[in-house]
Design a protein around this motif. Structure first.
Motif, PDB file in Angstrom:
ATOM      1  N   LYS A   1      10.551  -3.857 -18.386  1.00  0.00           N
ATOM      2  CA  LYS A   1      10.636  -3.544 -19.654  1.00  0.00           C
ATOM      3  C   LYS A   1       9.016  -3.082 -20.204  1.00  0.00           C
ATOM      4  O   LYS A   1       9.173  -1.942 -20.720  1.00  0.00           O
ATOM      5  CB  LYS A   1      10.965  -4.622 -20.514  1.00  0.00           C
ATOM      6  N   GLU A   2       8.253  -3.691 -19.704  1.00  0.00           N
ATOM      7  CA  GLU A   2       6.794  -3.357 -20.002  1.00  0.00           C
ATOM      8  C   GLU A   2       6.354  -1.790 -19.647  1.00  0.00           C
ATOM      9  O   GLU A   2       5.796  -1.265 -20.414  1.00  0.00           O
ATOM     10  CB  GLU A   2       5.942  -4.352 -19.437  1.00  0.00           C
ATOM     11  N   TYR A   3       6.819  -1.490 -18.488  1.00  0.00           N
ATOM     12  CA  TYR A   3       6.287  -0.394 -17.963  1.00  0.00           C
ATOM     13  C   TYR A   3       7.576   0.766 -18.134  1.00  0.00           C
ATOM     14  O   TYR A   3       7.460   1.819 -17.357  1.00  0.00           O
ATOM     15  CB  TYR A   3       6.088  -0.282 -16.168  1.00  0.00           C
ATOM     16  N   ASN A   4       8.687   0.472 -18.779  1.00  0.00           N
ATOM     17  CA  ASN A   4       9.620   1.460 -19.175  1.00  0.00           C
ATOM     18  C   ASN A   4      10.259   1.748 -17.850  1.00  0.00           C
ATOM     19  O   ASN A   4      10.352   3.078 -17.624  1.00  0.00           O
ATOM     20  CB  ASN A   4       9.105   2.331 -20.052  1.00  0.00           C
ATOM     21  N   GLN A   5      10.745   1.220 -16.857  1.00  0.00           N
ATOM     22  CA  GLN A   5      10.879   1.162 -15.314  1.00  0.00           C
ATOM     23  C   GLN A   5      12.523   1.020 -15.359  1.00  0.00           C
ATOM     24  O   GLN A   5      12.763   0.186 -16.047  1.00  0.00           O
ATOM     25  CB  GLN A   5      10.199   0.794 -14.439  1.00  0.00           C
ATOM     26  N   LYS A   6      13.014   1.471 -14.517  1.00  0.00           N
ATOM     27  CA  LYS A   6      14.357   1.291 -14.196  1.00  0.00           C
ATOM     28  C   LYS A   6      14.626   1.048 -12.455  1.00  0.00           C
ATOM     29  O   LYS A   6      13.797   1.740 -11.902  1.00  0.00           O
ATOM     30  CB  LYS A   6      15.499   2.594 -14.501  1.00  0.00           C
TER      31      LYS A   6
ATOM     32  N   THR B   1       4.622  -1.189 -11.466  1.00  0.00           N
ATOM     33  CA  THR B   1       3.397  -1.031 -12.046  1.00  0.00           C
ATOM     34  C   THR B   1       2.670   0.264 -12.036  1.00  0.00           C
ATOM     35  O   THR B   1       1.802   0.777 -12.761  1.00  0.00           O
ATOM     36  CB  THR B   1       2.414  -2.253 -11.981  1.00  0.00           C
ATOM     37  N   CYS B   2       3.348   0.931 -10.860  1.00  0.00           N
ATOM     38  CA  CYS B   2       2.585   2.373 -10.552  1.00  0.00           C
ATOM     39  C   CYS B   2       3.475   3.602 -11.135  1.00  0.00           C
ATOM     40  O   CYS B   2       3.298   4.410 -10.926  1.00  0.00           O
ATOM     41  CB  CYS B   2       2.561   2.432  -9.024  1.00  0.00           C
ATOM     42  N   GLY B   3       4.509   3.012 -11.857  1.00  0.00           N
ATOM     43  CA  GLY B   3       5.414   4.108 -12.269  1.00  0.00           C
ATOM     44  C   GLY B   3       6.122   5.013 -11.276  1.00  0.00           C
ATOM     45  O   GLY B   3       6.459   5.927 -11.708  1.00  0.00           O
ATOM     46  N   LYS B   4       6.453   4.271 -10.028  1.00  0.00           N
ATOM     47  CA  LYS B   4       7.475   5.071  -9.209  1.00  0.00           C
ATOM     48  C   LYS B   4       8.994   4.848  -9.582  1.00  0.00           C
ATOM     49  O   LYS B   4       9.408   3.900 -10.201  1.00  0.00           O
ATOM     50  CB  LYS B   4       7.107   4.455  -7.845  1.00  0.00           C
ATOM     51  N   ARG B   5       9.657   5.996  -9.153  1.00  0.00           N
ATOM     52  CA  ARG B   5      11.166   5.737  -9.349  1.00  0.00           C
ATOM     53  C   ARG B   5      11.360   4.601  -8.175  1.00  0.00           C
ATOM     54  O   ARG B   5      11.081   5.006  -6.939  1.00  0.00           O
ATOM     55  CB  ARG B   5      11.879   7.154  -8.784  1.00  0.00           C
ATOM     56  N   ILE B   6      12.161   3.885  -8.505  1.00  0.00           N
ATOM     57  CA  ILE B   6      12.731   2.557  -7.408  1.00  0.00           C
ATOM     58  C   ILE B   6      14.039   2.709  -7.155  1.00  0.00           C
ATOM     59  O   ILE B   6      15.064   2.546  -7.731  1.00  0.00           O
ATOM     60  CB  ILE B   6      12.312   1.301  -8.229  1.00  0.00           C
ATOM     61  N   ALA B   7      14.285   2.861  -5.661  1.00  0.00           N
ATOM     62  CA  ALA B   7      15.763   2.942  -4.890  1.00  0.00           C
ATOM     63  C   ALA B   7      15.672   1.408  -4.419  1.00  0.00           C
ATOM     64  O   ALA B   7      14.710   1.295  -3.498  1.00  0.00           O
ATOM     65  CB  ALA B   7      15.842   3.995  -4.138  1.00  0.00           C
ATOM     66  N   LEU B   8      16.553   0.583  -4.777  1.00  0.00           N
ATOM     67  CA  LEU B   8      16.329  -0.921  -4.144  1.00  0.00           C
ATOM     68  C   LEU B   8      17.698  -1.249  -3.322  1.00  0.00           C
ATOM     69  O   LEU B   8      18.839  -1.103  -3.963  1.00  0.00           O
ATOM     70  CB  LEU B   8      16.002  -1.738  -5.252  1.00  0.00           C
TER      71      LEU B   8
ATOM     72  N   LYS C   1       0.803  -1.126   0.275  1.00  0.00           N
ATOM     73  CA  LYS C   1      -0.073  -0.261  -0.111  1.00  0.00           C
ATOM     74  C   LYS C   1       0.895   1.238  -0.030  1.00  0.00           C
ATOM     75  O   LYS C   1       0.507   2.121  -0.692  1.00  0.00           O
ATOM     76  CB  LYS C   1      -0.985   0.081   1.138  1.00  0.00           C
ATOM     77  N   ALA C   2       1.819   1.346   0.666  1.00  0.00           N
ATOM     78  CA  ALA C   2       2.676   2.488   1.115  1.00  0.00           C
ATOM     79  C   ALA C   2       3.558   2.614  -0.438  1.00  0.00           C
ATOM     80  O   ALA C   2       3.549   3.881  -0.993  1.00  0.00           O
ATOM     81  CB  ALA C   2       3.986   2.344   1.844  1.00  0.00           C
ATOM     82  N   ALA C   3       3.852   1.462  -1.172  1.00  0.00           N
ATOM     83  CA  ALA C   3       4.471   1.408  -2.490  1.00  0.00           C
ATOM     84  C   ALA C   3       3.705   2.078  -3.659  1.00  0.00           C
ATOM     85  O   ALA C   3       3.897   2.794  -4.486  1.00  0.00           O
ATOM     86  CB  ALA C   3       5.032   0.236  -3.124  1.00  0.00           C
ATOM     87  N   MET C   4       2.285   2.092  -3.275  1.00  0.00           N
ATOM     88  CA  MET C   4       1.287   2.687  -4.333  1.00  0.00           C
ATOM     89  C   MET C   4       0.530   4.140  -3.970  1.00  0.00           C
ATOM     90  O   MET C   4      -0.053   4.410  -4.730  1.00  0.00           O
ATOM     91  CB  MET C   4      -0.216   1.655  -4.457  1.00  0.00           C
ATOM     92  N   LEU C   5       1.193   4.604  -3.166  1.00  0.00           N
ATOM     93  CA  LEU C   5       0.692   5.949  -2.753  1.00  0.00           C
ATOM     94  C   LEU C   5       0.393   6.879  -3.816  1.00  0.00           C
ATOM     95  O   LEU C   5       1.683   6.993  -4.560  1.00  0.00           O
ATOM     96  CB  LEU C   5       1.297   6.614  -1.412  1.00  0.00           C
TER      97      LEU C   5
ATOM     98  N   ASP D   1       6.827   9.799  -5.378  1.00  0.00           N
ATOM     99  CA  ASP D   1       7.489   9.641  -6.779  1.00  0.00           C
ATOM    100  C   ASP D   1       8.569   8.678  -6.789  1.00  0.00           C
ATOM    101  O   ASP D   1       8.917   8.053  -7.574  1.00  0.00           O
ATOM    102  CB  ASP D   1       7.909  10.978  -7.449  1.00  0.00           C
ATOM    103  N   THR D   2       9.010   8.414  -5.436  1.00  0.00           N
ATOM    104  CA  THR D   2       9.740   7.668  -5.352  1.00  0.00           C
ATOM    105  C   THR D   2       9.869   6.499  -4.071  1.00  0.00           C
ATOM    106  O   THR D   2       9.238   6.950  -3.148  1.00  0.00           O
ATOM    107  CB  THR D   2      11.545   8.420  -4.954  1.00  0.00           C
ATOM    108  N   VAL D   3      10.205   5.231  -4.437  1.00  0.00           N
ATOM    109  CA  VAL D   3      10.008   4.031  -3.401  1.00  0.00           C
ATOM    110  C   VAL D   3      11.322   3.749  -3.126  1.00  0.00           C
ATOM    111  O   VAL D   3      11.811   3.093  -3.758  1.00  0.00           O
ATOM    112  CB  VAL D   3       8.953   3.091  -3.812  1.00  0.00           C
ATOM    113  N   LEU D   4      11.737   3.519  -1.799  1.00  0.00           N
ATOM    114  CA  LEU D   4      12.895   3.095  -1.433  1.00  0.00           C
ATOM    115  C   LEU D   4      12.420   1.712  -0.677  1.00  0.00           C
ATOM    116  O   LEU D   4      11.900   1.670   0.336  1.00  0.00           O
ATOM    117  CB  LEU D   4      13.826   3.886  -0.411  1.00  0.00           C
TER     118      LEU D   4
END
Length: 143
Positions: free
Chosen positions: A120-125, A95-102, A67-71, A75-78
């Motif tokens: 690839k499908e969501y053009n994410q990095k 899938t929600c288009g967030k910038r992902i710091a992993l 839920k937190a990741a989908m707020l 704009d960024t989810v760590l």
């Protein structure tokens, strides 16, 4: 947390989650004042809720991290969880288009082709924030 504490004008924490360390989560929530606070396991939710800053809502259960990741207002989810637990919020972030710091390599190891296909499908990095990830990112060009 140290970076955010040093640069409060550059960052706003909207959500904080933890597995079961309510004491640390309460301390961080009072420092950073997020609107979303989540605990996967909470022994006394009412007691925890009473210690949170005004405006913070407590979410309890294993889905609180997703839920937190989908707020909408982030704009960024760590993601800095351990083991397989990082995969569900990683997939939601993609899938929600967030910038992902992993900082959780197990999510990529466990998710493998599913994660790579979704990226690839969501053009994410994925932006690595762990030393092992950063080494792979610099050698192979990242995810």
């Amino acid at each position: 947390m140290q970076v955010v504490a040093k640069h409060p004008d550059m960052f706003k924490i909207e959500a904080l989650t933890a597995h079961s360390n309510a004491e640390l989560l309460i301390k961080q929530a009072n420092q950073f004042k997020p609107s979303f606070v989540g605990l996967v396991i909470a022994n006394d939710p009412e007691k925890i809720k009473a210690q949170l800053p005004a405006g913070a809502e407590l979410f309890v259960g294993k889905d609180c991290v997703e839920k937190a990741a989908m707020l909408d207002n982030t704009d960024t989810v760590l993601i800095a969880t351990v083991g397989f637990s990082g995969l569900p919020p990683l997939m939601k972030s993609i899938t929600c288009g967030k910038r992902i710091a992993l900082a959780n390599k197990e999510s990529i190891v466990c998710g493998g082709n599913i994660v790579m296909s979704a990226l690839k499908e969501y053009n994410q990095k994925i932006f690595p924030i762990d030393s092992e990830h950063s080494a792979i990112f610099s050698v192979h060009g990242g995810c």
